[in-house]
Design an enzyme around this catalytic site. Sequence first.
Site, PDB file in Angstrom:
ATOM      1  N   CYS A 117       2.960 -15.983 -12.099  1.00 28.00           N
ATOM      2  CA  CYS A 117       2.898 -16.036 -13.117  1.00 28.00           C
ATOM      3  C   CYS A 117       3.903 -15.253 -13.831  1.00 28.00           C
ATOM      4  CB  CYS A 117       0.992 -14.777 -14.025  1.00 28.00           C
ATOM      5  SG  CYS A 117      -0.001 -14.913 -13.470  1.00 28.00           S
ATOM      6  N   HIS A 259       2.780 -11.487 -20.852  1.00 26.58           N
ATOM      7  CA  HIS A 259       1.844 -12.431 -20.267  1.00 26.58           C
ATOM      8  C   HIS A 259       0.410 -11.600 -20.474  1.00 26.58           C
ATOM      9  CE1 HIS A 259      -0.005 -14.455 -16.938  1.00 26.58           C
ATOM     10  NE2 HIS A 259      -0.501 -13.424 -15.932  1.00 26.58           N
ATOM     11  N   ASN A 289      -6.383 -15.717 -18.464  1.00 21.51           N
ATOM     12  CA  ASN A 289      -5.172 -15.572 -17.864  1.00 21.51           C
ATOM     13  C   ASN A 289      -4.378 -17.703 -17.458  1.00 21.51           C
ATOM     14  OD1 ASN A 289      -2.531 -15.786 -16.671  1.00 21.51           O
ATOM     15  ND2 ASN A 289      -3.284 -14.005 -15.383  1.00 21.51           N
TER      16      ASN A 289
END
Length: 338
Positions: A117, A259, A289
């Site tokens: 990520c 994020h 996400n």
Amino acid sequence: MTATAHSPAPVLCGLGTWLPPHVVTNEDLSRELDTSDEWIRSRTGIGRRHVVQPGEATSDLAVEAGRRALKSAGLDTVDMVIVATTTPDRQCPATAPLVASRLGLGTVPAFDVGAVCTGFLYALATAAGFLAAGTARTVLVVGADTYSTILDPADRSARAIFGDGAGAVVVRAGRADEPGAFGPVELASDGSGCDLIMVPSGGSRDPFRAATAQQADPFFRMQGKKVFRSAVERMAQSSLTVAERFGWSVDDIDLLVAHQANIRIMHGVADSVGLPRSRCHVHLDRVGNTAAASIPLALADAVESGRLTPGARVLTTAFGGGLTWGAAALRWPDISPA
Ligand code: UT7
């Protein structure tokens, strides 16, 4: 040598995004799994996510986002393509050469970056290095992931949070006093936590072999609670380091684009940094996400919703498997996401 306003710096000059059309709502998930809209919203802040359908792969999303980023930058071509992804079309080869070729970019260098990520920030920093070295004048950086293709269909925790998507930026060699100038990007890792986020089988540690295929675990696994704590701490730390490097006080930060892992993590970062939660941009309610795509998708959403305007001081930060984390800051340039 001390950096001055006129020092060379990487400059963000184009932004494009793409989401697969198919949407999965929390209600859809609760028809299939033991979960509920109430649990998912209250524990994560997510309401829906976009998910690829059979036949759609990471490169398909990356190409669409890349095409839009080039259009946003007003360019037909770039000198290099970097794709950040944990879900390449295939384990071999990398996805970036295919993306470059499908975008009609000829034989430009193209490669993948794997930092889960945090991949987008790692790719951005990599691009900045090539620009500084003079190896490239323009680089297309794409964050693209299709986690739905590696999730255990029975894993209600992971299926609640992840969504698929792609976001891309064009960066060019410029000067530190230009809007859009970023860097140095703050990056870090801690491999002692590599077991917290992983796909156990299919790599060299546990290769697929016909004899052991029954025992193999090809799905993404995450120890959510441990990741949660580390994510808040590390993203807050990186954010403060980058702000300080830019000479910004916390009050100077107009927008935090973290994020989009979980709204509680994002608020935790804002609280730790001392920033009002209202300055934290939230996009995950509509996309979940999206891993390496999360930051460029959230930046584009912030521009489109009028929260990010030219000149605004924006700080981005990410945390992911590896473990990896980092942050970057910039004054927002006058660009329109495509
Ligand atoms: O993107 C890179 C990094 N990733 C992250 O930053 C994600 C970090 N972690 C998280 O966001 C959270 O840990 C999750 C959203 C993944 C999970 O939330 P949590 O509050 O940490 O829940 P938990 O894993 O501690 O589970 C609490 C309970 C468990 O039930 P029991 O054992 O207490 O009976 C889970 O089985 O919640 C249960 N649970 C669910 N219940 C309904 C987990 N997922 C669900 C679900 N629906 N979807």
